[in-house]
Design an enzyme around this catalytic site. Sequence first.
Site, PDB file in Angstrom:
ATOM      1  N   LYS A   1     -65.569 -38.008-149.734  1.00 29.64           N
ATOM      2  CA  LYS A   1     -64.664 -37.815-148.793  1.00 29.64           C
ATOM      3  C   LYS A   1     -63.606 -38.733-149.071  1.00 29.64           C
ATOM      4  O   LYS A   1     -62.573 -38.317-148.415  1.00 29.64           O
ATOM      5  CB  LYS A   1     -65.326 -38.374-147.440  1.00 29.64           C
ATOM      6  CG  LYS A   1     -66.510 -37.396-146.641  1.00 29.64           C
ATOM      7  CD  LYS A   1     -67.121 -37.715-145.626  1.00 29.64           C
ATOM      8  CE  LYS A   1     -68.040 -36.991-145.166  1.00 29.64           C
ATOM      9  NZ  LYS A   1     -67.639 -35.620-144.763  1.00 29.64           N
TER      10      LYS A   1
ATOM     11  N   THR B 190     -63.317 -34.383-146.434  1.00 27.52           N
ATOM     12  CA  THR B 190     -61.957 -34.042-145.836  1.00 27.52           C
ATOM     13  C   THR B 190     -61.321 -35.514-145.425  1.00 27.52           C
ATOM     14  O   THR B 190     -62.051 -36.334-144.891  1.00 27.52           O
ATOM     15  CB  THR B 190     -62.377 -33.410-144.465  1.00 27.52           C
ATOM     16  OG1 THR B 190     -62.864 -31.957-144.794  1.00 27.52           O
ATOM     17  CG2 THR B 190     -61.009 -33.134-143.470  1.00 27.52           C
TER      18      THR B 190
ATOM     19  N   ASN C  94     -76.128 -32.399-141.044  1.00 29.93           N
ATOM     20  CA  ASN C  94     -75.364 -33.585-140.854  1.00 29.93           C
ATOM     21  C   ASN C  94     -74.088 -33.365-139.869  1.00 29.93           C
ATOM     22  O   ASN C  94     -73.919 -32.327-139.326  1.00 29.93           O
ATOM     23  CB  ASN C  94     -74.377 -33.899-142.133  1.00 29.93           C
ATOM     24  CG  ASN C  94     -73.002 -33.261-142.153  1.00 29.93           C
ATOM     25  OD1 ASN C  94     -71.975 -33.724-141.721  1.00 29.93           O
ATOM     26  ND2 ASN C  94     -73.027 -31.969-142.654  1.00 29.93           N
TER      27      ASN C  94
ATOM     28  N   GLY D 219     -68.911 -36.417-139.008  1.00 30.93           N
ATOM     29  CA  GLY D 219     -67.582 -36.186-138.151  1.00 30.93           C
ATOM     30  C   GLY D 219     -66.467 -36.812-139.005  1.00 30.93           C
ATOM     31  O   GLY D 219     -65.683 -37.751-138.356  1.00 30.93           O
ATOM     32  N   PHE D 220     -66.220 -36.438-140.194  1.00 27.00           N
ATOM     33  CA  PHE D 220     -64.996 -36.740-141.029  1.00 27.00           C
ATOM     34  C   PHE D 220     -64.907 -38.245-140.996  1.00 27.00           C
ATOM     35  O   PHE D 220     -63.770 -38.928-140.860  1.00 27.00           O
ATOM     36  CB  PHE D 220     -63.737 -36.027-140.298  1.00 27.00           C
ATOM     37  CG  PHE D 220     -63.472 -34.510-140.320  1.00 27.00           C
ATOM     38  CD1 PHE D 220     -64.245 -34.015-141.233  1.00 27.00           C
ATOM     39  CD2 PHE D 220     -62.443 -33.956-139.566  1.00 27.00           C
ATOM     40  CE1 PHE D 220     -63.935 -32.299-141.289  1.00 27.00           C
ATOM     41  CE2 PHE D 220     -62.316 -32.679-139.651  1.00 27.00           C
ATOM     42  CZ  PHE D 220     -62.993 -31.826-140.625  1.00 27.00           C
TER      43      PHE D 220
ATOM     44  N   SER E 173     -65.485 -27.440-139.564  1.00 27.06           N
ATOM     45  CA  SER E 173     -66.615 -28.342-139.415  1.00 27.06           C
ATOM     46  C   SER E 173     -67.079 -28.442-138.037  1.00 27.06           C
ATOM     47  O   SER E 173     -66.242 -28.260-136.800  1.00 27.06           O
ATOM     48  CB  SER E 173     -65.727 -29.679-139.770  1.00 27.06           C
ATOM     49  OG  SER E 173     -66.971 -30.896-139.344  1.00 27.06           O
TER      50      SER E 173
ATOM     51  N   ASN F 210     -68.477 -30.765-136.418  1.00 31.22           N
ATOM     52  CA  ASN F 210     -68.765 -32.184-135.935  1.00 31.22           C
ATOM     53  C   ASN F 210     -67.506 -32.717-135.339  1.00 31.22           C
ATOM     54  O   ASN F 210     -67.606 -34.071-135.176  1.00 31.22           O
ATOM     55  CB  ASN F 210     -69.376 -32.814-136.992  1.00 31.22           C
ATOM     56  CG  ASN F 210     -70.581 -32.384-137.440  1.00 31.22           C
ATOM     57  OD1 ASN F 210     -71.491 -31.953-136.902  1.00 31.22           O
ATOM     58  ND2 ASN F 210     -70.938 -32.206-138.796  1.00 31.22           N
ATOM     59  N   THR F 211     -66.255 -32.222-135.240  1.00 31.82           N
ATOM     60  CA  THR F 211     -65.175 -32.539-134.756  1.00 31.82           C
ATOM     61  C   THR F 211     -64.832 -31.800-133.641  1.00 31.82           C
ATOM     62  O   THR F 211     -64.657 -30.371-133.414  1.00 31.82           O
ATOM     63  CB  THR F 211     -63.849 -32.679-135.441  1.00 31.82           C
ATOM     64  OG1 THR F 211     -64.036 -33.448-136.637  1.00 31.82           O
ATOM     65  CG2 THR F 211     -62.626 -32.918-134.781  1.00 31.82           C
TER      66      THR F 211
ATOM     67  N   LYS G 258     -60.724 -23.201-144.834  1.00 32.80           N
ATOM     68  CA  LYS G 258     -62.249 -23.149-144.725  1.00 32.80           C
ATOM     69  C   LYS G 258     -62.710 -22.549-143.519  1.00 32.80           C
ATOM     70  O   LYS G 258     -62.439 -23.181-142.248  1.00 32.80           O
ATOM     71  CB  LYS G 258     -62.709 -24.595-145.203  1.00 32.80           C
ATOM     72  CG  LYS G 258     -64.241 -24.395-145.258  1.00 32.80           C
ATOM     73  CD  LYS G 258     -64.606 -25.682-146.057  1.00 32.80           C
ATOM     74  CE  LYS G 258     -66.091 -25.744-146.693  1.00 32.80           C
ATOM     75  NZ  LYS G 258     -66.472 -26.871-147.221  1.00 32.80           N
TER      76      LYS G 258
ATOM     77  N   ASN H 268     -68.448 -23.025-144.442  1.00 30.00           N
ATOM     78  CA  ASN H 268     -68.716 -24.377-143.940  1.00 30.00           C
ATOM     79  C   ASN H 268     -70.089 -24.088-143.437  1.00 30.00           C
ATOM     80  O   ASN H 268     -70.934 -23.102-143.701  1.00 30.00           O
ATOM     81  CB  ASN H 268     -67.828 -24.821-142.794  1.00 30.00           C
ATOM     82  CG  ASN H 268     -67.710 -26.188-142.891  1.00 30.00           C
ATOM     83  OD1 ASN H 268     -68.544 -27.139-143.089  1.00 30.00           O
ATOM     84  ND2 ASN H 268     -66.407 -26.708-142.665  1.00 30.00           N
ATOM     85  N   THR H 269     -71.063 -25.222-142.838  1.00 28.05           N
ATOM     86  CA  THR H 269     -71.968 -25.507-142.366  1.00 28.05           C
ATOM     87  C   THR H 269     -72.389 -24.545-141.250  1.00 28.05           C
ATOM     88  O   THR H 269     -71.309 -24.222-140.421  1.00 28.05           O
ATOM     89  CB  THR H 269     -72.698 -26.905-142.197  1.00 28.05           C
ATOM     90  OG1 THR H 269     -71.498 -27.312-141.014  1.00 28.05           O
ATOM     91  CG2 THR H 269     -72.516 -27.588-143.412  1.00 28.05           C
TER      92      THR H 269
ATOM     93  N   TYR I 225     -72.926 -27.858-153.021  1.00 31.63           N
ATOM     94  CA  TYR I 225     -72.827 -29.132-152.342  1.00 31.63           C
ATOM     95  C   TYR I 225     -74.212 -29.651-152.139  1.00 31.63           C
ATOM     96  O   TYR I 225     -75.000 -30.308-153.009  1.00 31.63           O
ATOM     97  CB  TYR I 225     -72.101 -29.262-151.024  1.00 31.63           C
ATOM     98  CG  TYR I 225     -72.131 -30.707-150.074  1.00 31.63           C
ATOM     99  CD1 TYR I 225     -73.111 -31.632-150.606  1.00 31.63           C
ATOM    100  CD2 TYR I 225     -71.337 -30.924-149.231  1.00 31.63           C
ATOM    101  CE1 TYR I 225     -73.197 -32.815-150.081  1.00 31.63           C
ATOM    102  CE2 TYR I 225     -71.429 -32.201-148.413  1.00 31.63           C
ATOM    103  CZ  TYR I 225     -72.289 -33.217-149.063  1.00 31.63           C
ATOM    104  OH  TYR I 225     -72.202 -34.312-148.201  1.00 31.63           O
ATOM    105  N   THR I 226     -75.054 -29.035-151.157  1.00 33.54           N
ATOM    106  CA  THR I 226     -76.531 -29.265-150.747  1.00 33.54           C
ATOM    107  C   THR I 226     -77.240 -28.892-152.187  1.00 33.54           C
ATOM    108  O   THR I 226     -78.366 -29.866-152.351  1.00 33.54           O
ATOM    109  CB  THR I 226     -76.976 -28.599-149.643  1.00 33.54           C
ATOM    110  OG1 THR I 226     -75.980 -28.772-148.577  1.00 33.54           O
ATOM    111  CG2 THR I 226     -78.391 -29.083-149.304  1.00 33.54           C
TER     112      THR I 226
END
Length: 361
Positions: free
Chosen positions: A69, A89, A114, A117-118, A185, A187-188, A227, A265-266, A337-338
């Site tokens: 990141k 990000t 995950n 949260g950036f 994302s 997570n935001t 994305k 993305n996820t 990634y994963t």
Amino acid sequence: MSLLPYAVARPFLFGLDPETAHELTLQSIERLQHSPLTCLYSEPRVHDPCTLAGLQFPNRVGLAAGLDKNARCIDGLAAMGFGFVEVGTVTPKGQAGNPRPRMFRLPKANALINRLGFNNEGLDAFIANVQRARFRSGSGASPMLLGLNIGKNASTPIERATDDYLTCLDGVYPHADYVTVNISSPNTQNLRSLQSDEALDALLGAVAERRELLAQRHGRRTPVFVKIAPDLDATQVEIIATTLMRYGADSNGQATGAFGVIATNTTLSREAVAGLPHAQETGGLSGAPVLQASNRVIRQLRACLGKSFPIIGVGGVLSAEDAVSKIQSGANLVQIYTGLIYKGPALVWESARAIQALKDR
């Protein structure tokens, strides 16, 4: 090939808390990346050049954003054989992200959850790290490319999100081969609302206008990728595609290379991991369970966008066959990634070689 097989390191890393293992790995790569000890994890880079969005990629396999990141390990990651690496990000201001624990392994599913949260050190530190990277100074005829992924601060109201993206775009533009606008994302809070018709149109309009000013200032027109999430139905994908075409295609429907899309993305879905430990943790699920959803979105995008529009496929690549499935679904390039966490750097070479072999069939 690497001198330290990943199978030797993985049991140790998987014995640690996931985020601790993540941090330890990045610290190790950062310390080793400018030393002969990169041979411990380095892999040869497959030569399979591909031109996309006006850029010459040395091969079709890249690293997805999220692993590094803060852009501290660009050179070390380049040694793993990637054709391109995407870092971030990044947000305008540094932020801690969500409280720990916020990363969870689901080994039986080859997956992660995950809710980071950036978390990042902010734009200034990010750019300083990018400027220290040496990957472009190598003697190779086709250097690895660098993508810089930008987002908004959690504290910025969603109606002011464009301000954050433009601030980040101003900062990263001179240093990026391409820029990724992350609007997917989970997570935001409210970030994914930027994928809706009017919000996406407004954001891309502002980004396109600012990019033209930056192109004049810096003498080059850097492509912008958007994305998106896998949790979109066919109608939503079509709306996104229509908006992308508005800014990234000419009057004849041919892509200009100005914009591209990264899918995906996820996911928020837990259908594929129901009943597994940690499956109900909040956050984005990545890894093998995302493969089919990501490929579905890629196929729908390709059908809507036509043959020439740039698409990078990411999500669920745990094998060379998975990487090939992304290309067969319509992606031009693939990101990992994963899969890197579960399979190690050898997956990069194996995937790039399998994609290269498609041309020989």
